[in-house]
Design an enzyme around this catalytic site. Structure first.
Site, PDB file in Angstrom:
ATOM      1  N   SER A 125       6.984   3.978  -1.692  1.00 58.18           N
ATOM      2  CA  SER A 125       6.243   3.903  -0.521  1.00 58.18           C
ATOM      3  C   SER A 125       5.080   4.980  -0.514  1.00 58.18           C
ATOM      4  O   SER A 125       4.239   4.856   0.214  1.00 58.18           O
ATOM      5  CB  SER A 125       6.896   4.422   0.847  1.00 58.18           C
ATOM      6  OG  SER A 125       7.576   5.645   0.486  1.00 58.18           O
ATOM      7  N   HIS A 128       5.651  -2.983  -2.599  1.00 53.68           N
ATOM      8  CA  HIS A 128       6.269  -2.281  -1.228  1.00 53.68           C
ATOM      9  C   HIS A 128       6.700  -3.094  -0.488  1.00 53.68           C
ATOM     10  O   HIS A 128       5.838  -3.543   0.350  1.00 53.68           O
ATOM     11  CB  HIS A 128       5.297  -1.260  -0.927  1.00 53.68           C
ATOM     12  CG  HIS A 128       5.797  -0.195   0.160  1.00 53.68           C
ATOM     13  ND1 HIS A 128       5.047   0.235   1.064  1.00 53.68           N
ATOM     14  CD2 HIS A 128       7.075   0.200   0.298  1.00 53.68           C
ATOM     15  CE1 HIS A 128       5.739   0.808   1.904  1.00 53.68           C
ATOM     16  NE2 HIS A 128       6.883   0.934   1.360  1.00 53.68           N
ATOM     17  N   GLU A 150       3.355  -5.198   0.070  1.00 57.74           N
ATOM     18  CA  GLU A 150       2.016  -4.576  -0.467  1.00 57.74           C
ATOM     19  C   GLU A 150       2.220  -4.784  -2.020  1.00 57.74           C
ATOM     20  O   GLU A 150       3.334  -4.329  -2.485  1.00 57.74           O
ATOM     21  CB  GLU A 150       1.956  -3.056   0.068  1.00 57.74           C
ATOM     22  CG  GLU A 150       1.793  -3.137   1.361  1.00 57.74           C
ATOM     23  CD  GLU A 150       1.411  -1.533   1.839  1.00 57.74           C
ATOM     24  OE1 GLU A 150       0.697  -1.250   2.558  1.00 57.74           O
ATOM     25  OE2 GLU A 150       2.389  -0.624   1.290  1.00 57.74           O
ATOM     26  N   ASN A 158       1.563   2.987   5.230  1.00 58.67           N
ATOM     27  CA  ASN A 158       1.812   4.166   5.558  1.00 58.67           C
ATOM     28  C   ASN A 158       0.350   5.045   5.832  1.00 58.67           C
ATOM     29  O   ASN A 158       0.363   6.009   6.157  1.00 58.67           O
ATOM     30  CB  ASN A 158       2.589   4.607   4.561  1.00 58.67           C
ATOM     31  CG  ASN A 158       3.862   4.265   4.484  1.00 58.67           C
ATOM     32  OD1 ASN A 158       4.522   4.170   5.559  1.00 58.67           O
ATOM     33  ND2 ASN A 158       4.652   4.268   3.596  1.00 58.67           N
TER      34      ASN A 158
END
Length: 522
Positions: free
Chosen positions: A127, A148, A160, A198
Site C-alpha cells: 500500500s 494494490h 491500482e 493513499n
C-alpha cells in the site's frame, strides 16, 4: 519508463503468497473469474484455513442467492495449496500479500525469480512501499509491478496497477486486463509514495487531525460537518476508526517521510498517542469513538438556543454569500440592519473564504465581540448542517443568538472556534489541492485519479470533479487566504489548480498539448 523489449503475457494461473485478509480476498475474486489459484503461506496451517474460509464464503453467497452453486464448486476446485514456493513455478502471475517490510518483500521476489518462468509477472500488494525499490532486488526488474487491492477485496472494486521505473508496460497492460476479468476497475499509476488512493487520502485525514489538534472542534463535530455539510459518507475520525490506527498511522508516517517531510502530509501527534494507548478504532472497541457490539456510541446534540437576535447586519464582501444569508434571516423573520456599518445592538455576520473570523472582523473594522462567521462554500438553503465560527472575543450572547437564527428552520448547526477556512473549507480545499498535485506530478491521469478516489475512498466526487463543482477559483481563494494568515506551506496551491483556475479550465482537463495522455511526461 524502461525501454525493455515487451514480452507476451497470458495469465491463467495465479500464485498468492500470504493468506491473510488480502490474500484470501484476491484468491476469491480470481477463482470466481476461473483462474487457477495456488496459495502459499509460511504458516502451513494458514493455507488450509484460507481454503476453508473461501468454502464458507462461497456457501454463504450461494445461500443468499448471490452465487450459483455450480460456479461456487468450480471456483473452489480452482484453489489449491502449495507446500513450498517451488510449487509456484508454473504460475503466470504471483501476487504477494505479506508484511509491509521492504527487505522481506525484496527477498521474496528475488527467491521467486529463480523459480518461475521469465513470463511470470511478480506483483506486490503493497500500500505504500516503492515498487522500484522492491524490484531492485531482482535481476530482471521489468516483470515487477504494484498490484494494490483494497480491503475487503471482493467489495472494493478498484485496484491500482503501479509501474516501477523499470517495469515492462506490457506486463502492466496484462494486469489491467486481468483486473477487468475479475470484475474490478483498474487505474494506472506511476511509482510514487501512496500511489493514488493513499496519497489522495492524506487530505481528509491529516487536515481533520490538524483541526482537532488546534482545538477548533471535537472529533464528533468535525465528522458531522464533513458528513452532513460537505456530503462525505464518513468523516475523518470515523474513517480512521474503520481502518484502525495500527494500519493508518504507519502509512501516514511512511508517506510523509517518503516525500521528505512534505508539509501537506505532516502526521499528527494525536494518532501516535492514541495508537500507543491502544485506542486504535472499531476493531478494538474504542478509537475516536467507543463501540458497543460494533455500534458507534455518540451522545445526542444539545438543543439549539431559541432566542433570536433583534436585528442582523451581514457583510457584503462576498455578494452571493450576502444574499444567501439574508434569505435565511428573512425566513426567520429577523430584522436586517441595512446600514453601511453595524448598529450598536446588531448581530454581525461575516462570510469569509479561507480567512478566520478574526481576520474578517479586523479587515472590515467590526466589533469582534458581536461577530459570527458562517461557512457558505456549500449551499445554505436545503443544507443538512450549517457551520458557524466565533472570534476569541465573541460573546456567549452573540454566539447563542446566531445559533438560534441559523437553526431556526430546523437545520442542525455546529459552532466552532476561530479557524482559517472553518472545517469543511479547509478539508475540502486540501483534498482538491492534493488531487491536483497528483495530476501535476503525472502520477496518474485526471480520470484515473477521480475514479480511484471515488471507488477506493467512497468520496461523493473525486478531488478534481469536486474542485470543479465548488469552483476552482473558490478553492484557490481559500488556500491563498489560509496561507496568507498562517504562512504554512501545507496550504500552498498546486500549480495545476492555480493555472486552471486562472484560465477557467476544468481541473479534469490535462494539458491540451498532451492530448489527455498523463503518461507522456511520466
Amino acid at each position: 519508463m524502461s525501454s525493455v523489449t515487451s514480452r507476451q503475457y497470458s495469465i491463467q494461473t495465479v500464485g498468492i503468497v500470504g493468506t491473510g485478509a488480502m490474500g484470501r480476498g484476491i484468491a476469491q475474486i480470481a477463482a470466481l473469474a476461473g483462474l487457477k489459484i495456488r496459495l502459499y503461506d509460511t504458516n502451513s496451517t494458514a493455507v488450509g484455513a484460507a481454503r476453508d474460509y473461501l468454502s464458507d464464503t462461497f456457501a454463504k453467497l450461494v445461500a443468499k442467492g448471490k452465487l450459483d452453486n455450480s460456479r461456487s464448486l468450480a471456483a473452489l476446485a480452482c484453489v489449491t495449496g502449495a507446500n513450498g514456493l517451488d510449487e509456484l513455478k508454473d504460475c503466470d502471475l504471483v501476487v504477494e500479500a505479506i508484511v509491509e517490510k521492504l527487505d522481506v518483500k525484496r527477498g521474496l521476489f528475488k527467491e521467486l525469480e529463480g523459480i518461475v518462468s521469465e513470463r511470470c509477472i511478480l506483483a506486490s500488494n503493497t500500500s505504500s512501499l516503492s515498487i522500484t525499490a522492491i524490484a531492485a532486488g531482482c535481476a530482471d526488474p521489468s516483470r515487477v509491478f504494484g498490484y494494490h487491492f483494497f480491503n475487503p477485496v471482493p467489495l472494493m472494486k478498484v485496484v491500482e496497477v503501479i509501474d516501477g521505473l523499470r517495469s515492462d508496460p506490457a506486463a502492466g497492460d496484462a494486469l489491467m486486463d486481468l483486473s477487468r476479468r475479475m470484475g474490478h476497475t483498474p487505474v494506472r499509476a506511476k511509482d510514487m509514495p501512496g500511489f493514488i488512493v493513499n496519497h489522495a487520502g492524506r487530505g481528509m485525514n491529516t487536515e481533520g487531525l490538524r483541526i482537532a489538534d488546534e482545538g477548533i472542534a471535537s472529533f464528533v463535530d468535525v465528522d458531522r460537518i464533513m458528513r452532513e455539510q460537505a456530503g462525505f459518507r464518513l468523516g475523518p475520525f470515523e474513517l480512521l476508526d474503520l481502518t484502525a490506527l495500527d494500519v493508518s498511522h504507519p502509512v501516514m508516517e511512511s508517506i510523509y517521510h517518503q516525500f521528505y517531510e512534505e508539509p501537506r502530509f505532516t502526521p499528527s501527534p494525536i494518532t501516535g498517542t492514541r495508537l500507543a494507548g491502544g485506542l486504535i478504532g472499531r476493531k478494538a472497541g474504542e478509537g475516536f469513538y467507543k463501540y458497543v457490539d460494533g455500534k458507534q456510541q455518540v451522545d445526542p446534540e444539545a438543543p439549539a438556543p431559541t432566542e433570536l437576535p433583534t436585528r442582523v447586519w451581514v457583510s457584503s464582501r462576498v455578494p452571493a454569500a450576502h444574499d444567501a444569508v439574508l434569505a435565511l434571516v428573512a425566513k426567520a423573520g429577523v430584522a436586517v440592519d441595512e446600514g453601511a456599518t453595524p448598529a450598536a445592538d446588531s448581530l454581525i455576520v461575516v462570510t469569509p473564504l479561507g480567512f478566520d473570523a478574526t481576520t474578517a472582523a479586523v479587515d472590515e473594522g467590526l466589533d469582534a465581540s458581536r461577530v459570527i462567521a458562517i461557512d457558505t462554500l456549500f449551499p445554505l438553503a436545503g443544507a443538512q448542517r450549517r457551520t458557524l465560527m466565533t472570534t476569541p472575543a465573541t460573546t456567549r450572547a452573540a454566539r447563542d443568538a446566531a445559533h438560534a437564527l441559523f437553526a431556526h428552520d430546523g437545520v442542525p448547526v455546529t459552532v466552532i472556534r476561530d479557524s482559517t477556512g472553518f472545517v469543511a473549507q479547509r478539508v475540502v480545499a486540501t483534498i482538491v489541492n492534493i488531487g491536483c498535485d497528483i495530476a501535476q506530478r503525472r502520477i496518474a491521469s485526471p480520470q484515473d485519479i477521480d475514479l480511484a478516489v471515488t471507488l477506493g475512498l467512497g468520496y461523493p466526487r473525486g478531488p478534481l470533479a469536486l474542485g470543479d463543482a465548488l469552483g476552482a477559483q473558490s478553492i484557490l481563494t481559500i488556500l491563498r487566504n489560509i496561507f496568507s494568515v498562517l504562512g504554512d506551506p501545507r496550504y500552498r496551491p498546486s500549480p495545476w489548480l492555480a493555472r486552471r483556475a486562472q484560465l477557467g479550465m476544468s481541473l479534469m482537463q490535462a494539458d491540451a498539448a498532451d492530448n489527455g495522455n498523463a503518461k507522456e511526461q511520466a
